[in-house]
Design an enzyme around this catalytic site. Structure first.
Site, mmCIF file in Angstrom:
data_model
loop_
_atom_site.group_PDB
_atom_site.id
_atom_site.type_symbol
_atom_site.label_atom_id
_atom_site.label_comp_id
_atom_site.label_asym_id
_atom_site.label_seq_id
_atom_site.Cartn_x
_atom_site.Cartn_y
_atom_site.Cartn_z
ATOM 1 N N SER A 13 0.830 -1.221 0.000
ATOM 2 C CA SER A 13 0.000 0.000 0.000
ATOM 3 C C SER A 13 0.859 1.263 0.000
ATOM 4 O O SER A 13 0.471 2.275 -0.588
ATOM 5 C CB SER A 13 -0.976 -0.002 1.185
ATOM 6 O OG SER A 13 -0.311 0.156 2.401
ATOM 7 N N ARG A 65 22.363 -15.157 2.569
ATOM 8 C CA ARG A 65 21.875 -13.780 2.470
ATOM 9 C C ARG A 65 22.784 -12.928 1.588
ATOM 10 O O ARG A 65 22.324 -12.111 0.786
ATOM 11 C CB ARG A 65 21.780 -13.164 3.875
ATOM 12 C CG ARG A 65 21.221 -11.745 3.861
ATOM 13 C CD ARG A 65 21.173 -11.144 5.256
ATOM 14 N NE ARG A 65 20.405 -11.940 6.190
ATOM 15 C CZ ARG A 65 19.073 -11.973 6.245
ATOM 16 N NH1 ARG A 65 18.365 -11.246 5.417
ATOM 17 N NH2 ARG A 65 18.465 -12.722 7.131
ATOM 18 N N HIS A 109 9.157 3.154 8.745
ATOM 19 C CA HIS A 109 9.002 2.273 9.906
ATOM 20 C C HIS A 109 7.772 2.726 10.690
ATOM 21 O O HIS A 109 7.602 3.920 10.926
ATOM 22 C CB HIS A 109 10.262 2.341 10.776
ATOM 23 C CG HIS A 109 10.161 1.458 11.983
ATOM 24 N ND1 HIS A 109 10.307 0.092 11.907
ATOM 25 C CD2 HIS A 109 9.873 1.734 13.276
ATOM 26 C CE1 HIS A 109 10.130 -0.427 13.121
ATOM 27 N NE2 HIS A 109 9.867 0.545 13.962
ATOM 28 N N LEU A 144 19.710 -1.393 12.607
ATOM 29 C CA LEU A 144 18.313 -1.666 12.283
ATOM 30 C C LEU A 144 17.401 -0.522 12.752
ATOM 31 O O LEU A 144 17.383 -0.202 13.938
ATOM 32 C CB LEU A 144 17.867 -2.984 12.934
ATOM 33 C CG LEU A 144 16.426 -3.410 12.635
ATOM 34 C CD1 LEU A 144 16.249 -3.831 11.193
ATOM 35 C CD2 LEU A 144 15.977 -4.504 13.574
HETATM 36 C C1 GRF Z 1 4.015 -0.561 6.822
HETATM 37 O O1 GRF Z 1 3.383 -0.447 8.077
HETATM 38 C C2 GRF Z 1 5.430 -0.098 6.906
HETATM 39 O O2 GRF Z 1 5.627 0.926 7.825
HETATM 40 C C3 GRF Z 1 6.155 -1.324 7.378
HETATM 41 O O3 GRF Z 1 5.500 -2.390 6.761
HETATM 42 C C4 GRF Z 1 4.168 -2.010 6.419
HETATM 43 C C5 GRF Z 1 4.055 -2.188 4.937
HETATM 44 O O4 GRF Z 1 2.764 -2.011 4.455
HETATM 45 N N1 GRF Z 1 7.561 -1.208 7.080
HETATM 46 P P1 GRF Z 1 2.506 -1.971 2.886
HETATM 47 O O5 GRF Z 1 3.114 -3.228 2.302
HETATM 48 O O6 GRF Z 1 3.152 -0.737 2.349
HETATM 49 O O7 GRF Z 1 1.021 -1.940 2.724
#
Ligand code: GRF
Length: 218
Positions: A13, A65, A109, A144
């Site tokens: 999203s 990784r 975040h 992180l």
């Molecule tokens: C969001 O809450 C973002 O802050 C976190 O993961 C979620 C991702 O949501 N890092 P989307 O995939 O962008 O809908």
């Protein structure tokens, strides 16, 4: 025209909010590619529906990784991106990847950093009893969720909130915050001074989006 690469793993999203703002606000940039770490991510379907170029690079088949991240770096670099935006990218990136894209790599975040780095931020915010929660866009460093902060959005925590309602309120704020911060990046307004972000030609208050924080909102 500056190139943006968006990395996703799930719903996508934020990626969609970025793509829509980029197009409707006529940024001097375009999304060169959306790269997903999962073929079945909802965001892959969304990105295709938005007419974006989608690539899938899954960790399966890579020895470790480092090998995966080297392949990812190569994919990303092909687009010569000005910005690489992590948008719900659910893998920890190797130090080598982070170093290679340092200064161009941004993340969103779902907390007001430095509070609640890591996972389950909304549950932790509720358990701690904070009155204000939100989201942070930051440059990515090896630490992180610890890189220089570009912008933050703050929302109230309401008495009746559960994890889902709080997450939804924060997500709505993310959809405003991330495009705003990325636009500054492509406009070349984000500079680092003494390890902190300094915005060129700042407008007072523009780095903080405060949504519904009046006393009446509790
Ligand atoms: C969001 O809450 C973002 O802050 C976190 O993961 C979620 C991702 O949501 N890092 P989307 O995939 O962008 O809908």
């Amino acid at each position: 025209m500056k190139e943006i690469v968006v990395l996703i793993s799930g719903r996508g999203s934020n990626m969609a909010a970025i793509a829509q703002a980029c197009a409707s606000e006529h940024w001097p940039a375009r999304i060169a590619a959306v790269i997903s770490s999962r073929a079945d991510a909802e965001g892959v379907t969304t990105a295709r529906a938005l007419g974006l170029a989608v690539e899938v690079l899954e960790p399966r088949g890579f020895a470790d990784r480092a090998a995966f991240d080297d392949a990812l770096a190569e994919r990303v670099e092909r687009h010569r991106p000005h910005v690489v935006a992590l948008a719900g990218y659910m893998r920890i990136l190797s130090e080598r990847f982070v170093e290679r894209f340092q200064g161009r790599l941004v993340n969103i975040h779902p907390s007001l950093l430095p509070a609640f780095p890591g996972l389950h931020t909304h549950a932790r915010a509720l358990a701690t009893g904070v009155a204000v929660h939100g989201a942070t866009v930051h440059l990515v460093t090896a630490e992180l969720d610890g890189g220089p902060i570009v912008a933050q959005a703050a929302v109230p925590v309401r008495a009746a909130d559960d994890e889902a309602s709080l997450a939804a309120r924060v997500l709505e704020a993310e959809h405003l915050l991330y495009p705003r911060a990325l636009r500054w990046m492509v406009e070349g307004r984000v500079e680092l001074v003494d390890g902190r972000v300094s915005l060129r030609d700042p407008v007072p208050g523009e780095r903080l989006l405060a949504i519904g924080l009046g006393a009446e909102s509790r």
